[in-house]
Write a protein that holds these residues in place. Structure first.
Motif, PDB file in Angstrom:
ATOM      1  N   GLU A   1      11.373   3.509  -4.628  1.00  0.00           N
ATOM      2  CA  GLU A   1      10.263   2.614  -4.297  1.00  0.00           C
ATOM      3  C   GLU A   1      10.760   1.188  -4.047  1.00  0.00           C
ATOM      4  OE1 GLU A   1       6.981   5.171  -6.893  1.00  0.00           O
ATOM      5  OE2 GLU A   1       7.962   3.416  -7.782  1.00  0.00           O
TER       6      GLU A   1
ATOM      7  N   ILE B   1       3.849   3.160  -4.355  1.00  0.00           N
ATOM      8  CA  ILE B   1       4.094   4.015  -5.506  1.00  0.00           C
ATOM      9  C   ILE B   1       4.025   5.468  -5.039  1.00  0.00           C
ATOM     10  CG2 ILE B   1       3.273   4.666  -7.808  1.00  0.00           C
ATOM     11  CD1 ILE B   1       4.306   1.767  -7.596  1.00  0.00           C
TER      12      ILE B   1
ATOM     13  N   ALA C   1       1.115   4.221 -12.990  1.00  0.00           N
ATOM     14  CA  ALA C   1       1.612   3.166 -12.108  1.00  0.00           C
ATOM     15  C   ALA C   1       0.442   2.386 -11.517  1.00  0.00           C
ATOM     16  CB  ALA C   1       2.455   3.777 -10.988  1.00  0.00           C
TER      17      ALA C   1
ATOM     18  N   THR D   1      -1.490   1.145  -8.554  1.00  0.00           N
ATOM     19  CA  THR D   1      -1.599   1.589  -7.166  1.00  0.00           C
ATOM     20  C   THR D   1      -2.363   0.608  -6.287  1.00  0.00           C
ATOM     21  OG1 THR D   1      -3.549   2.895  -7.732  1.00  0.00           O
ATOM     22  CG2 THR D   1      -1.416   4.039  -7.753  1.00  0.00           C
ATOM     23  N   ASP D   2      -3.147  -0.284  -6.898  1.00  0.00           N
ATOM     24  CA  ASP D   2      -3.887  -1.279  -6.119  1.00  0.00           C
ATOM     25  C   ASP D   2      -2.886  -2.266  -5.512  1.00  0.00           C
ATOM     26  OD1 ASP D   2      -6.398  -2.780  -5.368  1.00  0.00           O
ATOM     27  OD2 ASP D   2      -5.335  -4.309  -6.543  1.00  0.00           O
TER      28      ASP D   2
ATOM     29  N   GLN E   1       0.834  -1.198   0.000  1.00  0.00           N
ATOM     30  CA  GLN E   1       0.000   0.000   0.000  1.00  0.00           C
ATOM     31  C   GLN E   1       0.866   1.244   0.000  1.00  0.00           C
ATOM     32  OE1 GLN E   1      -2.387  -0.779   3.487  1.00  0.00           O
ATOM     33  NE2 GLN E   1      -4.121  -1.409   2.215  1.00  0.00           N
ATOM     34  N   ASN E   2       0.463   2.214  -0.797  1.00  0.00           N
ATOM     35  CA  ASN E   2       1.160   3.504  -0.894  1.00  0.00           C
ATOM     36  C   ASN E   2       2.643   3.337  -1.208  1.00  0.00           C
ATOM     37  OD1 ASN E   2      -1.257   4.902  -0.215  1.00  0.00           O
ATOM     38  ND2 ASN E   2      -0.883   4.412   1.926  1.00  0.00           N
TER      39      ASN E   2
ATOM     40  N   HIS F   1       3.392   9.381  -4.669  1.00  0.00           N
ATOM     41  CA  HIS F   1       2.160  10.140  -4.913  1.00  0.00           C
ATOM     42  C   HIS F   1       2.173  10.754  -6.315  1.00  0.00           C
ATOM     43  CE1 HIS F   1      -1.363  12.548  -4.169  1.00  0.00           C
ATOM     44  NE2 HIS F   1      -0.692  13.628  -4.527  1.00  0.00           N
TER      45      HIS F   1
ATOM     46  N   ARG G   1       3.717   9.740  -9.071  1.00  0.00           N
ATOM     47  CA  ARG G   1       3.497   8.734 -10.115  1.00  0.00           C
ATOM     48  C   ARG G   1       2.077   8.180 -10.065  1.00  0.00           C
ATOM     49  NH1 ARG G   1       6.640   4.547 -12.012  1.00  0.00           N
ATOM     50  NH2 ARG G   1       6.362   3.360 -10.117  1.00  0.00           N
ATOM     51  N   SER G   2       1.514   8.046  -8.865  1.00  0.00           N
ATOM     52  CA  SER G   2       0.155   7.494  -8.764  1.00  0.00           C
ATOM     53  C   SER G   2      -0.877   8.469  -9.311  1.00  0.00           C
ATOM     54  CB  SER G   2      -0.167   7.106  -7.329  1.00  0.00           C
ATOM     55  OG  SER G   2      -0.221   8.239  -6.504  1.00  0.00           O
ATOM     56  N   THR G   3      -0.663   9.765  -9.134  1.00  0.00           N
ATOM     57  CA  THR G   3      -1.619  10.747  -9.638  1.00  0.00           C
ATOM     58  C   THR G   3      -1.493  10.941 -11.148  1.00  0.00           C
ATOM     59  OG1 THR G   3      -0.118  12.570  -9.101  1.00  0.00           O
ATOM     60  CG2 THR G   3      -1.803  12.008  -7.463  1.00  0.00           C
TER      61      THR G   3
END
Length: 136
Positions: A117, A33, A43, A45-46, A30-31, A35, A37-39
């Motif tokens: 990461e 990746i 990437a 993110t699940d 969880q978390n 922020h 890259r996730s936005t």
């Protein structure tokens, strides 16, 4: 030393070294990746999907026996070279994952994870699976 590997709703107790990366708790993914890259939507993110993708890439990185070998002098991944089985460990087991050099892991997981990461992931796995300290 025993570790609880979680497989769905089943929990089995086994050696930390023999625990599959696929059974590591989802909170480790969880978390992971960043922020930024996730936005950007570039990437996974699940946590469940990320764990599956990491395990898949670790499996592909292994040779025919599912093990990964390193050139100790350069920490590089060696393709299709088999050493004594004592020098190889399946990268899909926690023991094997923790033996992979950070830059080798980056080559395996790039572009899924960045260098930072990968470092965070290894730190999380180590903290989750490290032996408990014994006081005298």
């Amino acid at each position: 030393i025993k570790y609880h590997c979680h497989a769905g709703h089943n929990t089995t107790t086994m050696s930390r070294n023999s625990c599959s990366v696929s059974y590591l708790p989802l909170h480790l993914f969880q978390n992971l990746i960043s922020h930024q890259r996730s936005t950007q939507g570039c990437a996974i993110t699940d946590p469940h999907e990320l764990r599956q993708e990491i395990v898949g890439r670790l499996q592909k990185a292994g040779d025919e026996d599912g093990s990964i070998v390193h050139d100790v002098a350069t920490n590089s991944l060696l393709d299709r070279i088999k050493y004594n089985s004592k020098l190889t460990t399946s990268p899909t087991l926690v023991q094997g994952l923790l033996k992979i050099h950070l830059t080798t892991l980056l080559r395996i997981l790039d572009p899924l994870l960045t260098y930072s990461e990968c470092k965070i992931f290894l730190d999380r796995v180590h903290n989750e699976c490290a032996s408990e300290a014994v006081s005298a």
